[in-house]
Design a protein around this motif. Structure first.
Motif, PDB file in Angstrom:
ATOM      1  N   LYS A  63     -26.475   6.806   7.009  1.00 25.80           N
ATOM      2  CA  LYS A  63     -25.257   6.811   7.825  1.00 25.80           C
ATOM      3  C   LYS A  63     -24.750   8.230   8.047  1.00 25.80           C
ATOM      4  O   LYS A  63     -24.370   8.598   9.156  1.00 25.80           O
ATOM      5  CB  LYS A  63     -24.175   5.958   7.150  1.00 25.80           C
ATOM      6  CG  LYS A  63     -24.407   4.460   7.241  1.00 25.80           C
ATOM      7  CD  LYS A  63     -23.249   3.723   6.596  1.00 25.80           C
ATOM      8  CE  LYS A  63     -23.422   2.209   6.697  1.00 25.80           C
ATOM      9  NZ  LYS A  63     -22.300   1.482   6.052  1.00 25.80           N
ATOM     10  N   GLN A  64     -24.742   9.017   6.964  1.00 26.30           N
ATOM     11  CA  GLN A  64     -24.281  10.392   7.077  1.00 26.30           C
ATOM     12  C   GLN A  64     -25.199  11.212   7.963  1.00 26.30           C
ATOM     13  O   GLN A  64     -24.739  12.020   8.791  1.00 26.30           O
ATOM     14  CB  GLN A  64     -24.184  11.035   5.680  1.00 26.30           C
ATOM     15  CG  GLN A  64     -23.113  10.426   4.783  1.00 26.30           C
ATOM     16  CD  GLN A  64     -21.720  10.564   5.383  1.00 26.30           C
ATOM     17  OE1 GLN A  64     -21.392  11.578   6.003  1.00 26.30           O
ATOM     18  NE2 GLN A  64     -20.887   9.559   5.188  1.00 26.30           N
ATOM     19  N   ALA A  65     -26.525  10.986   7.808  1.00 25.91           N
ATOM     20  CA  ALA A  65     -27.482  11.717   8.639  1.00 25.91           C
ATOM     21  C   ALA A  65     -27.326  11.341  10.098  1.00 25.91           C
ATOM     22  O   ALA A  65     -27.391  12.197  10.994  1.00 25.91           O
ATOM     23  CB  ALA A  65     -28.911  11.438   8.162  1.00 25.91           C
ATOM     24  N   GLN A  66     -27.112  10.050  10.360  1.00 22.75           N
ATOM     25  CA  GLN A  66     -26.917   9.599  11.729  1.00 22.75           C
ATOM     26  C   GLN A  66     -25.637  10.179  12.313  1.00 22.75           C
ATOM     27  O   GLN A  66     -25.586  10.558  13.483  1.00 22.75           O
ATOM     28  CB  GLN A  66     -26.866   8.079  11.776  1.00 22.75           C
ATOM     29  CG  GLN A  66     -26.763   7.513  13.191  1.00 22.75           C
ATOM     30  CD  GLN A  66     -26.849   6.007  13.206  1.00 22.75           C
ATOM     31  OE1 GLN A  66     -27.058   5.374  12.186  1.00 22.75           O
ATOM     32  NE2 GLN A  66     -26.675   5.429  14.381  1.00 22.75           N
ATOM     33  N   VAL A  68     -24.317  13.016  11.506  1.00 27.14           N
ATOM     34  CA  VAL A  68     -24.592  14.425  11.785  1.00 27.14           C
ATOM     35  C   VAL A  68     -25.386  14.558  13.084  1.00 27.14           C
ATOM     36  O   VAL A  68     -25.113  15.431  13.914  1.00 27.14           O
ATOM     37  CB  VAL A  68     -25.358  15.067  10.607  1.00 27.14           C
ATOM     38  CG1 VAL A  68     -25.845  16.458  10.981  1.00 27.14           C
ATOM     39  CG2 VAL A  68     -24.479  15.131   9.376  1.00 27.14           C
ATOM     40  N   ARG A  69     -26.379  13.663  13.263  1.00 29.69           N
ATOM     41  CA  ARG A  69     -27.185  13.708  14.484  1.00 29.69           C
ATOM     42  C   ARG A  69     -26.336  13.408  15.718  1.00 29.69           C
ATOM     43  O   ARG A  69     -26.489  14.049  16.760  1.00 29.69           O
ATOM     44  CB  ARG A  69     -28.344  12.714  14.384  1.00 29.69           C
ATOM     45  CG  ARG A  69     -29.441  13.129  13.429  1.00 29.69           C
ATOM     46  CD  ARG A  69     -30.683  12.297  13.651  1.00 29.69           C
ATOM     47  NE  ARG A  69     -30.457  10.882  13.409  1.00 29.69           N
ATOM     48  CZ  ARG A  69     -30.657  10.285  12.236  1.00 29.69           C
ATOM     49  NH1 ARG A  69     -31.083  10.999  11.193  1.00 29.69           N
ATOM     50  NH2 ARG A  69     -30.448   8.993  12.093  1.00 29.69           N
ATOM     51  N   GLU A  70     -25.451  12.403  15.616  1.00 29.12           N
ATOM     52  CA  GLU A  70     -24.596  12.064  16.736  1.00 29.12           C
ATOM     53  C   GLU A  70     -23.654  13.217  17.078  1.00 29.12           C
ATOM     54  O   GLU A  70     -23.404  13.510  18.254  1.00 29.12           O
ATOM     55  CB  GLU A  70     -23.784  10.803  16.416  1.00 29.12           C
ATOM     56  CG  GLU A  70     -24.604   9.528  16.398  1.00 29.12           C
ATOM     57  CD  GLU A  70     -25.172   9.214  17.770  1.00 29.12           C
ATOM     58  OE1 GLU A  70     -24.515   9.535  18.773  1.00 29.12           O
ATOM     59  OE2 GLU A  70     -26.283   8.665  17.832  1.00 29.12           O
ATOM     60  N   GLU A  71     -23.141  13.880  16.029  1.00 30.94           N
ATOM     61  CA  GLU A  71     -22.245  15.006  16.255  1.00 30.94           C
ATOM     62  C   GLU A  71     -23.001  16.151  16.924  1.00 30.94           C
ATOM     63  O   GLU A  71     -22.495  16.785  17.850  1.00 30.94           O
ATOM     64  CB  GLU A  71     -21.654  15.474  14.916  1.00 30.94           C
ATOM     65  CG  GLU A  71     -20.444  16.377  15.059  1.00 30.94           C
ATOM     66  CD  GLU A  71     -19.253  15.667  15.680  1.00 30.94           C
ATOM     67  OE1 GLU A  71     -18.416  16.364  16.288  1.00 30.94           O
ATOM     68  OE2 GLU A  71     -19.160  14.432  15.554  1.00 30.94           O
ATOM     69  N   ALA A  72     -24.227  16.385  16.441  1.00 31.79           N
ATOM     70  CA  ALA A  72     -25.044  17.428  17.051  1.00 31.79           C
ATOM     71  C   ALA A  72     -25.422  17.065  18.472  1.00 31.79           C
ATOM     72  O   ALA A  72     -25.514  17.920  19.356  1.00 31.79           O
ATOM     73  CB  ALA A  72     -26.305  17.657  16.207  1.00 31.79           C
ATOM     74  N   ARG A  73     -25.619  15.779  18.696  1.00 30.35           N
ATOM     75  CA  ARG A  73     -25.991  15.311  20.034  1.00 30.35           C
ATOM     76  C   ARG A  73     -24.857  15.531  21.030  1.00 30.35           C
ATOM     77  O   ARG A  73     -25.087  15.884  22.193  1.00 30.35           O
ATOM     78  CB  ARG A  73     -26.333  13.825  19.957  1.00 30.35           C
ATOM     79  CG  ARG A  73     -26.864  13.220  21.242  1.00 30.35           C
ATOM     80  CD  ARG A  73     -27.088  11.745  21.047  1.00 30.35           C
ATOM     81  NE  ARG A  73     -27.664  11.142  22.211  1.00 30.35           N
ATOM     82  CZ  ARG A  73     -28.956  11.098  22.491  1.00 30.35           C
ATOM     83  NH1 ARG A  73     -29.802  11.661  21.663  1.00 30.35           N
ATOM     84  NH2 ARG A  73     -29.418  10.522  23.568  1.00 30.35           N
ATOM     85  N   LYS A  74     -23.630  15.333  20.573  1.00 29.95           N
ATOM     86  CA  LYS A  74     -22.483  15.491  21.455  1.00 29.95           C
ATOM     87  C   LYS A  74     -22.139  16.959  21.680  1.00 29.95           C
ATOM     88  O   LYS A  74     -21.601  17.322  22.726  1.00 29.95           O
ATOM     89  CB  LYS A  74     -21.273  14.758  20.878  1.00 29.95           C
ATOM     90  CG  LYS A  74     -21.421  13.247  20.805  1.00 29.95           C
ATOM     91  CD  LYS A  74     -20.200  12.614  20.162  1.00 29.95           C
ATOM     92  CE  LYS A  74     -20.353  11.094  20.057  1.00 29.95           C
ATOM     93  NZ  LYS A  74     -19.185  10.475  19.393  1.00 29.95           N
ATOM     94  N   ASN A  75     -22.404  17.784  20.708  1.00 28.55           N
ATOM     95  CA  ASN A  75     -21.987  19.187  20.780  1.00 28.55           C
ATOM     96  C   ASN A  75     -23.175  20.131  20.600  1.00 28.55           C
ATOM     97  O   ASN A  75     -23.069  21.153  19.936  1.00 28.55           O
ATOM     98  CB  ASN A  75     -20.931  19.464  19.704  1.00 28.55           C
ATOM     99  CG  ASN A  75     -19.743  18.531  19.807  1.00 28.55           C
ATOM    100  OD1 ASN A  75     -18.967  18.603  20.736  1.00 28.55           O
ATOM    101  ND2 ASN A  75     -19.593  17.647  18.836  1.00 28.55           N
ATOM    102  N   TYR A  76     -24.316  19.768  21.205  1.00 34.91           N
ATOM    103  CA  TYR A  76     -25.505  20.594  21.029  1.00 34.91           C
ATOM    104  C   TYR A  76     -25.342  21.930  21.756  1.00 34.91           C
ATOM    105  O   TYR A  76     -24.702  22.022  22.800  1.00 34.91           O
ATOM    106  CB  TYR A  76     -26.749  19.858  21.511  1.00 34.91           C
ATOM    107  CG  TYR A  76     -26.662  19.282  22.901  1.00 34.91           C
ATOM    108  CD1 TYR A  76     -26.944  20.057  24.027  1.00 34.91           C
ATOM    109  CD2 TYR A  76     -26.302  17.955  23.098  1.00 34.91           C
ATOM    110  CE1 TYR A  76     -26.865  19.528  25.297  1.00 34.91           C
ATOM    111  CE2 TYR A  76     -26.218  17.413  24.374  1.00 34.91           C
ATOM    112  CZ  TYR A  76     -26.508  18.202  25.462  1.00 34.91           C
ATOM    113  OH  TYR A  76     -26.429  17.679  26.723  1.00 34.91           O
ATOM    114  N   PRO A  77     -25.931  22.974  21.201  1.00 30.71           N
ATOM    115  CA  PRO A  77     -25.773  24.304  21.794  1.00 30.71           C
ATOM    116  C   PRO A  77     -26.661  24.487  23.016  1.00 30.71           C
ATOM    117  O   PRO A  77     -27.570  23.697  23.279  1.00 30.71           O
ATOM    118  CB  PRO A  77     -26.211  25.234  20.655  1.00 30.71           C
ATOM    119  CG  PRO A  77     -27.218  24.421  19.896  1.00 30.71           C
ATOM    120  CD  PRO A  77     -26.721  22.999  19.956  1.00 30.71           C
ATOM    121  N   GLN A  78     -26.393  25.536  23.755  1.00 27.72           N
ATOM    122  CA  GLN A  78     -27.219  25.885  24.912  1.00 27.72           C
ATOM    123  C   GLN A  78     -28.595  26.318  24.425  1.00 27.72           C
ATOM    124  O   GLN A  78     -28.705  27.150  23.520  1.00 27.72           O
ATOM    125  CB  GLN A  78     -26.555  27.018  25.685  1.00 27.72           C
ATOM    126  CG  GLN A  78     -27.341  27.512  26.884  1.00 27.72           C
ATOM    127  CD  GLN A  78     -26.620  28.626  27.590  1.00 27.72           C
ATOM    128  OE1 GLN A  78     -25.394  28.662  27.621  1.00 27.72           O
ATOM    129  NE2 GLN A  78     -27.375  29.560  28.147  1.00 27.72           N
TER     130      GLN A  78
END
Length: 323
Positions: A63-66, A68-78
């Motif tokens: 759950k925590q990994a997911q 983190v992935r969702e957060e990275a997915r929403k705010n991924y860098p250029q």
């Protein structure tokens, strides 16, 4: 034993004592067995409890990994390869492998086969990493050929952030048949970040030919069937039917016009600036040379599909060919 006690009474007492001793021994054995069994059950319960705890910890970790992935997915860098965004127009072309992205880009840019800037085309996946192709004569307009999703090199799970879709000015989502769940996911991502997108159905010329061979249907019927199928089974909104082998047919001209509205120049022979009888030309001192309506409408600078430049001034024309 008391003296004078009858023998049969003594014998009965001995048997009674033996029976009691046997029962006690049996009870002791049963207790020992039950205690041993209970111990085994306790060990089994402890093992199960430990297994459940491990699974609960695993689920929580996932759950925590997911998250983190969702957060990275929403705010991924250029992406590092997507540079010089200022002063440029960046258009991404995405889709699963095999839908014809590279050929589509070549036809979109109107580059001759094997000419300089021709994007490699083949039966296998030819785009291994994001590749930029400048628009002929318009280097600030950059078309990005992005590798297909779902390959070993570019897994679907991280495709959105790996490609940095939110940083593009426009994105074309290509499919050669049905729009997949990945295509819909890409569309949702672009809608979330308010990036203009275009859903493009390629290789319709093959569908037209196959339907004619198999069912005797003409082109108009096949196109109508494809549009109805997209409308009924693929809720993706407006879609464009194109053929990279026949770019002047189907929806390709409309798509190009909507994709590059600033590159469209209307030939209006009735525009006031070209009509000698318009008010702007009626000053007594203005005596312009009168040309035909067609020649009037063609005055100025033009570029054809192969980047040849034409400059029309009066009844003279200068042509520059791009090497």
């Amino acid at each position: 034993r008391g003296e004078g006690m009858p023998e049969h009474v003594i014998a009965a007492g001995d048997r009674r004592l033996q029976e009691l001793a046997a029962k006690l021994a049996a009870m002791q054995r049963a207790f020992a067995e039950e205690r041993e069994s209970l111990g085994s059950r306790c060990e089994e319960l402890e093992r199960r409890e430990a297994e459940i705890r491990a699974r609960e910890e695993g689920v929580e970790a996932e759950k925590q990994a997911q998250k983190v992935r969702e957060e990275a997915r929403k705010n991924y860098p250029q992406p590092k390869w997507l540079t010089h965004l200022e002063g440029t127009i960046n258009i991404g072309v995405v889709g699963n492998s095999g839908v014809g992205k590279s050929l589509f880009i070549n036809k979109l840019r109107k580059v001759r086969p094997q000419a300089h800037g021709w994007a490699p085309v083949g039966v296998n996946e030819t785009t291994r990493e994001p590749t930029m192709y400048p628009f002929p004569g318009q280097p600030e307009v950059r078309i990005w050929d992005l590798p297909g999703a779902g390959t070993e090199a570019v897994p679907s799970a991280t495709y959105v952030q790996d490609m940095g879709l939110r940083y593009f000015d426009k994105v074309l989502i290509l499919t050669a048949g049905r729009f997949t769940s990945m295509d819909v996911e890409l569309r949702d991502e672009l809608e979330q970040h308010k990036v203009p997108y275009y859903m493009v159905r390629t290789k319709v010329d093959i569908d037209v030919w196959n339907n004619k061979e198999d069912n005797g249907a003409d082109q108009k019927t096949t196109i109508a069937q494809i549009r109805e199928d997209l409308k009924s089974n693929h809720p993706v909104g407006t879609s464009y039917l194109v053929s990279s082998r026949d770019p002047e047919s189907f929806d390709m001209p409309v798509l190009v016009t909507e994709l590059f509205p600033c590159m469209k120049r209307q030939l209006d022979a009735d525009a006031p600036s070209f009509v000698p009888t318009a008010p702007a030309w009626n000053c007594s001192w203005a005596m312009p040379v009168v040309f035909s309506a067609t020649l009037q409408g063609m005055q100025g600078r033009w570029r054809d599909g192969y980047s040849a430049n034409y400059l029309l001034q009066g009844n003279q024309v200068h042509v520059s060919l791009l090497q």
